[in-house]
Design an enzyme around this catalytic site. Structure first.
Site, PDB file in Angstrom:
ATOM      1  CD1 TRP A   1      -3.038   3.209  -2.152  1.00 21.08           C
ATOM      2  CD2 TRP A   1      -5.187   3.462  -2.714  1.00 21.08           C
ATOM      3  NE1 TRP A   1      -3.236   4.538  -2.443  1.00 21.08           N
ATOM      4  CE2 TRP A   1      -4.552   4.715  -2.788  1.00 21.08           C
ATOM      5  CE3 TRP A   1      -6.541   3.373  -3.027  1.00 21.08           C
ATOM      6  CZ2 TRP A   1      -5.228   5.881  -3.158  1.00 21.08           C
ATOM      7  CZ3 TRP A   1      -7.227   4.531  -3.394  1.00 21.08           C
ATOM      8  CH2 TRP A   1      -6.573   5.761  -3.459  1.00 21.08           C
ATOM      9  CG  ASP A   2      -2.899  -3.170   1.680  1.00 19.14           C
ATOM     10  OD1 ASP A   2      -2.699  -3.855   0.664  1.00 19.14           O
ATOM     11  OD2 ASP A   2      -1.993  -2.824   2.447  1.00 19.14           O
ATOM     12  CG  LEU A   3      -8.228  -1.282   4.661  1.00 24.03           C
ATOM     13  CD1 LEU A   3      -8.506  -0.080   5.539  1.00 24.03           C
ATOM     14  CD2 LEU A   3      -8.561  -2.576   5.393  1.00 24.03           C
TER      15      LEU A   3
ATOM     16  CG  ASP B   1      -1.983   1.076   1.160  1.00 16.15           C
ATOM     17  OD1 ASP B   1      -1.634   2.246   1.409  1.00 16.15           O
ATOM     18  OD2 ASP B   1      -3.150   0.777   0.865  1.00 16.15           O
TER      19      ASP B   1
END
Length: 407
Positions: A164-166, A135
Site C-alpha cells: 500500500w505504501d508503494l 502499511d
C-alpha cells in the site's frame, strides 16, 4: 528519444518512510528535479534497516536515488521561511510540494497558496481523517492477512512487501502529473491528499474483494494456491521449489502435455463429471490436480524443469532467495538493476525506473549524502549569498554535507 520527460518540473519533498519518498523517486527517475528536505541529523528514516556494512541505510539510499538533499530546520522561523520559499519559487514547473508532515510545524496547502496561488501540494497520511497509519496497520485493517498463509491456521499472516505504501507513492506521483496538467490548462493549483487506508480499500475493492465478502462471506486462507484458477508450488528433486500457474486453457493444455498427464486428467473429468478447461473447475479440484502433478515435479531437478517447462511454454517461475534474485539481476545486461557507487556505502546494486522507453532502461543514479545540496540549492534557487548561508549554518538553521565542506 527523450527518457527524461519531466525535466521541466521542480518538486520539493518533505516526507519520510516509503509512500512520499517513493513518489519523489518516481518523479526524479523520470527527469524531475526533486529536492528532499530533512531536519538536521536526518529524518526518522535516515538509519532505517536494512543497513550497509558501513552502517549507512541501504533503505534510505535506494529510496532517494537521484534526488537533491537539503538540510534545514523548518521548526525555526528562518528555516520555515526557507522551506516556504523553496516550495513556492517562481517558474512554470515549480511550486510542487510532496509531504507527510504532521504537527504544528506542518506546511499546509494554504501556507503555499498565500505565496503562490497555483501551488500544487500532495499530502500523504495514514487515514483520511488524519489518524496515523502505516502499511502494516492498514493492511491488517483491510483484511488481507486473514486471506494469507496456510489454511490450517486461524492466525493472520502479514506479508513483508509494503504494497500500500508503494501503490500510494505511485498514485501520488500520478496525482502530481494530473495536477500539473490541470495547472497548465487552467492556471489553477491543486490540493491533493492521499491516505494509505483509501489506497488499500480502493485496491481490494477494484479486485472485487469487498463485493465478494458481502455476497459470499470471508474468503479463507488456502496456502500457496492461486484463488479462482489453478496455481500452486511444487518441490523439485534437488530441493528447489517452483510456482506453476495455468490461468488459460492453453496454459492448462501445455502443463498437461509436458507432464504427460493429459490421459489421467481426461479420465478424471469423466469420473468427476467436470471440464478442467474451465479455470473455476481447476480451482475446485486444485488439491487433486496438485497431487497428480506432484510426482512428476519431484522426479526432476530445477535445471531439468527449466528446460522442459520453458520448452512447453508453461507459465511458471522458480522460487529464489533475495540473494539469488540479486545475483540474477546483476548478471542480466538488460536488467533495471545495476551497480552504482553510493556515497557512504561503496558499490551498491540499485534499480532504475521500470518503465521501458522503446527498449531503453534508465540507469540508477546514486542518492546524495544528507545535506549535499544545501548550499547550492539555497544559492541557485533562493539567491542566498555565501555569507548568508554561513550565518544560517552557524545558527543551526541549515546543515551541509561535511564531506563537501571539509574539502
Amino acid at each position: 528519444m527523450n527518457t527524461t520527460p519531466l525535466a521541466h518540473l521542480q518538486v520539493v519533498e518533505c516526507a519520510t518512510f516509503i509512500a512520499g519518498p517513493s513518489c519523489g523517486l518516481s518523479l526524479t527517475q523520470l527527469g524531475a528535479e526533486v529536492i528532499r528536505v530533512d531536519l538536521p541529523g536526518g529524518g526518522s528514516d535516515q538509519l532505517r534497516w536494512p543497513l550497509a556494512h558501513t552502517g549507512a541505510s541501504l533503505y534510505w539510499a535506494n529510496l532517494n536515488k537521484g534526488k537533491r538533499s537539503v538540510v534545514l530546520d523548518y521548526r525555526t522561523p528562518e528555516g520555515r521561511e526557507l522551506l516556504l520559499a523553496l516550495c513556492t519559487r517562481p517558474g512554470p514547473g515549480a511550486g510542487i510540494f510532496v509531504d507527510n508532515m504532521v504537527g504544528r510545524h506542518r506546511v499546509t496547502h494554504e501556507n503555499l497558496t498565500d505565496r503562490r496561488p497555483d501551488a500544487i501540494s500532495v499530502h500523504v497520511l495514514g487515514f483520511p481523517d488524519g489518524r496515523p497509519g502505516v502499511d502494516y496497520t492498514v493492511n491488517a485493517a483491510v483484511g488481507v492477512p486473514n486471506m494469507t498463509g496456510p489454511g490450517s491456521s486461524a492466525e493472520p499472516v502479514n506479508h513483508v512487501l509494503p504494497a500500500w505504501d508503494l501503490l500510494a507513492g505511485a498514485s501520488a506521483a500520478l496525482g502530481v502529473l494530473a495536477a500539473v496538467s490541470r495547472r497548465e490548462q487552467t492556471g489553477a493549483g491543486s490540493r491533493l491528499d492521499i491516505a494509505l487506508a483509501d489506497v488499500a480499500l480502493s485496491a481490494v475493492g477494484s479486485m472485487g474483494w469487498l463485493a465478494e465478502a458481502e455476497q459470499h462471506g470471508d474468503r479463507p486462507a488456502h496456502g500457496n494456491h492461486l484463488f479462482g484458477s489453478f496455481g500452486t508450488d511444487f518441490a523439485a528433486a534437488d530441493g528447489r521449489r517452483v510456482m506453476v500457474v495455468a490461468l488459460t486453457e492453453g496454459q492448462w493444455r501445455a502443463l498437461c502435455e509436458v507432464t504427460g498427464t493429459a490421459p489421467v486428467f481426461a479420465a478424471l473429468e469423466t469420473a468427476l463429471e467436470t471440464d478442467l478447461r474451465h479455470e473455476s473447475e481447476r480451482y475446485r479440484f486444485r488439491d487433486t490436480i496438485a497431487s497428480i502433478l506432484r510426482p512428476w515435479f519431484a522426479a526432476r531437478t530445477l535445471d531439468e524443469l527449466t528446460t522442459q517447462l520453458d520448452g512447453a511454454r508453461v507459465l511458471w517461475g522458480p522460487y529464489r532467495s533475495m540473494s539469488e534474485a540479486a545475483a540474477t539481476a546483476r548478471a542480466d545486461p538488460g536488467s533495471v538493476a545495476r551497480p552504482v557507487d553510493q556515497p557512504g556505502i561503496g558499490e551498491m546494486l540499485a534499480t532504475g525506473y521500470p518503465l521501458r522507453w522503446e527498449d531503453h532502461t534508465s540507469a540508477p543514479v546514486p542518492a546524495p549524502r544528507l545535506g549535499a545540496d544545501t548550499e547550492e540549492v539555497l544559492a541557485q534557487s533562493l539567491g542566498l549569498t555565501g555569507n548568508e548561508i554561513g550565518r544560517l549554518h552557524d545558527l543551526g538553521v541549515v546543515a551541509c554535507d561535511p564531506a563537501r565542506t571539509s574539502g
